[in-house]
Design a protein around this motif. Structure first.
Motif, mmCIF file in Angstrom:
data_model
loop_
_atom_site.group_PDB
_atom_site.id
_atom_site.type_symbol
_atom_site.label_atom_id
_atom_site.label_comp_id
_atom_site.label_asym_id
_atom_site.label_seq_id
_atom_site.Cartn_x
_atom_site.Cartn_y
_atom_site.Cartn_z
ATOM 1 N N LEU A 64 -43.158 -56.786 -42.440
ATOM 2 C CA LEU A 64 -41.968 -57.175 -41.988
ATOM 3 C C LEU A 64 -41.497 -58.634 -42.632
ATOM 4 O O LEU A 64 -40.265 -58.615 -42.669
ATOM 5 C CB LEU A 64 -42.435 -58.005 -40.417
ATOM 6 N N THR A 65 -42.056 -59.478 -43.073
ATOM 7 C CA THR A 65 -41.728 -60.101 -44.026
ATOM 8 C C THR A 65 -40.792 -60.106 -44.974
ATOM 9 O O THR A 65 -39.800 -60.697 -45.783
ATOM 10 C CB THR A 65 -42.656 -61.083 -44.962
ATOM 11 N N PHE A 68 -37.504 -58.523 -43.754
ATOM 12 C CA PHE A 68 -37.003 -59.276 -42.884
ATOM 13 C C PHE A 68 -35.642 -60.410 -44.261
ATOM 14 O O PHE A 68 -35.301 -60.821 -44.311
ATOM 15 C CB PHE A 68 -37.646 -60.811 -42.898
ATOM 16 N N CYS A 69 -36.922 -60.569 -45.088
ATOM 17 C CA CYS A 69 -36.009 -61.440 -46.155
ATOM 18 C C CYS A 69 -35.367 -60.908 -46.974
ATOM 19 O O CYS A 69 -34.416 -61.462 -47.870
ATOM 20 C CB CYS A 69 -37.298 -62.200 -47.151
ATOM 21 N N LYS A 70 -35.387 -59.364 -47.467
ATOM 22 C CA LYS A 70 -34.190 -58.409 -48.163
ATOM 23 C C LYS A 70 -33.168 -58.267 -47.229
ATOM 24 O O LYS A 70 -31.807 -58.978 -47.700
ATOM 25 C CB LYS A 70 -34.783 -57.204 -48.237
ATOM 26 N N THR A 204 -35.523 -65.661 -33.497
ATOM 27 C CA THR A 204 -36.317 -64.913 -31.932
ATOM 28 C C THR A 204 -35.001 -63.227 -32.238
ATOM 29 O O THR A 204 -34.010 -63.285 -32.534
ATOM 30 C CB THR A 204 -35.864 -65.561 -30.922
ATOM 31 N N PHE A 205 -36.451 -62.633 -32.186
ATOM 32 C CA PHE A 205 -35.842 -60.943 -32.133
ATOM 33 C C PHE A 205 -35.334 -60.976 -30.232
ATOM 34 O O PHE A 205 -34.856 -59.606 -29.645
ATOM 35 C CB PHE A 205 -36.535 -59.972 -32.475
ATOM 36 N N SER A 206 -35.778 -61.315 -29.600
ATOM 37 C CA SER A 206 -35.197 -61.099 -27.710
ATOM 38 C C SER A 206 -34.364 -61.007 -27.484
ATOM 39 O O SER A 206 -33.964 -59.914 -26.748
ATOM 40 C CB SER A 206 -35.959 -62.654 -27.371
ATOM 41 N N GLU A 251 -38.262 -52.405 -37.741
ATOM 42 C CA GLU A 251 -37.577 -50.832 -37.531
ATOM 43 C C GLU A 251 -35.881 -51.578 -36.882
ATOM 44 O O GLU A 251 -35.004 -51.340 -37.331
ATOM 45 C CB GLU A 251 -38.133 -49.967 -36.063
ATOM 46 N N SER A 252 -36.292 -52.956 -36.316
ATOM 47 C CA SER A 252 -35.084 -53.700 -35.804
ATOM 48 C C SER A 252 -33.865 -53.964 -36.845
ATOM 49 O O SER A 252 -32.701 -53.918 -36.278
ATOM 50 C CB SER A 252 -35.393 -54.789 -35.107
ATOM 51 N N ILE A 253 -34.459 -54.415 -37.774
ATOM 52 C CA ILE A 253 -33.996 -54.793 -39.279
ATOM 53 C C ILE A 253 -33.341 -53.950 -39.815
ATOM 54 O O ILE A 253 -31.949 -53.357 -40.738
ATOM 55 C CB ILE A 253 -34.587 -55.813 -40.060
#
Length: 344
Positions: A64-65, A68-70, A204-206, A251-253
């Motif tokens: 995940l990190t 996200f960072c990419k 947040t991803f909310s 997957e969201s990213i």
């Protein structure tokens, strides 16, 4: 309460979440959730992850990190994930608030709750008569500062120059910018983390990423501040983000097209709804979030809330903020129902 409760908690007033009715009972526009479900890809992947839930999750959220960072073009030592942004905010209180904290008097209610819970003296700084944050009131406070941007429940956002001015005038203390709604505003302070050593951006991803039920939040800051937050996290709950949530976040990213499509639909619907309110005798603040803060010029906020509730539409009414109600932006179908109800 029991006789065993710690004396320091006996006067604590907990945070009160928005009402959560049974599914389908109301058009639910009271808690600023994304009206669109996670993408189908997430549902498919969730079934695969469920087969491995007998194992502990990765405490470092490594994949995940990296993902996200990419995506956001930051270093992997500049982000920390948590069980929702509320947990990240709690980590900020524990790491950076020795004695005092300052935040707007009209803002996210959890700031005061955390202050009370952690025995931190809180200064609530008044908004101006337009419900805007007066940045000069935050200069040289010598205490941790927390600002939601866009602010909630007003929806009003500070611009980059205003945020930088606050940071420049608080070089000796941490400034937390809570960006729960930033994706709907078109601006984020993420790019400033290496320019200002005192900046923590919380997200947040909310809201924009359709994952309120998964509970995934994050802090972005320079390496030293993230190291401080990681020490708190690993002293409290190293396995704080479960395996399923980590996978859904990844997957969201990756499903960037769906992410951007949902945001744009909400922004379009928000702008359309504000135009409707302006034409129908409402006073509405200029929102940069996924909700509007509005009041009728003809009836009270409490009556407006009750009128909508009777028509099976749930919004948020704050008795302490006059006649305004906060209405989450829903789908086109939901917002058409709200418009019809407001005309009744």
């Amino acid at each position: 309460m029991s006789k065993f409760l710690s004396n320091k908690l006996r006067n604590l007033i907990p945070y009160v979440p928005g009402e959560q009715p049974k599914k389908g009972e109301f058009i639910k526009l009271n808690t600023n959730e994304n009206p669109y479900p996670p993408s189908q890809n997430m549902a498919d992947i969730a079934q695969k992850v469920a087969k491995e839930l007998n194992l502990y999750c990765d405490p470092n959220c490594s994949v995940l990190t990296d993902t996200f960072c990419k995506y956001y073009n930051i270093d992997c030592n500049e982000v920390l994930f948590g069980n929702g942004s509320d947990e990240i905010l709690a980590f900020c209180y524990l790491a950076f608030c020795d004695r005092e904290v300052a935040f707007p008097n009209i803002s996210y209610g959890f700031y005061q709750v955390f202050s009370d819970l952690f025995n931190i003296q809180a200064e609530q700084i008044a908004l101006n008569d337009k419900f805007e944050i007066n940045i000069e009131a935050y200069f040289n406070k010598n205490k941790t500062i927390i600002i939601a941007n866009p602010n909630a429940p007003t929806g009003i956002a500070l611009n980059e120059n205003q945020i930088e001015t606050i940071l420049q005038n608080n070089a000796q203390n941490v400034v937390v910018i809570d960006e729960a709604y930033a994706d709907f505003s078109g601006y984020s302070a993420k790019k400033l983390i290496n320019k200002y050593e005192n900046l923590v951006v919380v997200g947040t991803f909310s809201k924009s990423r359709n994952l309120a039920g998964a509970r995934l939040g994050y802090a972005i800051a320079n390496e030293n501040l993230i190291s401080d937050l990681a020490m708190v996290k690993n002293s409290y709950n190293p396995y704080n983000v479960n395996a399923l949530t980590q996978t859904l976040g990844i997957e969201s990213i990756r499903d960037d097209a769906y992410f951007k499509e949902c945001i744009q639909k909400i922004i379009n619907e928000r702008n359309n709804f504000i135009e409707f309110l302006d034409r129908n005798d409402f006073y509405t603040l200029p929102s940069k979030a996924n909700f509007v803060f509005t009041k009728s010029n003809t009836i009270s906020g409490e009556q407006l809330y009750q009128n909508l509730r009777e028509q099976k539409i749930l919004v948020r009414y704050f008795k302490t903020i006059g006649d305004f109600v906060r209405i989450t932006i829903g789908t086109t179908e939901e917002m058409n129902a709200v418009k019809k109800a407001l005309k009744n």
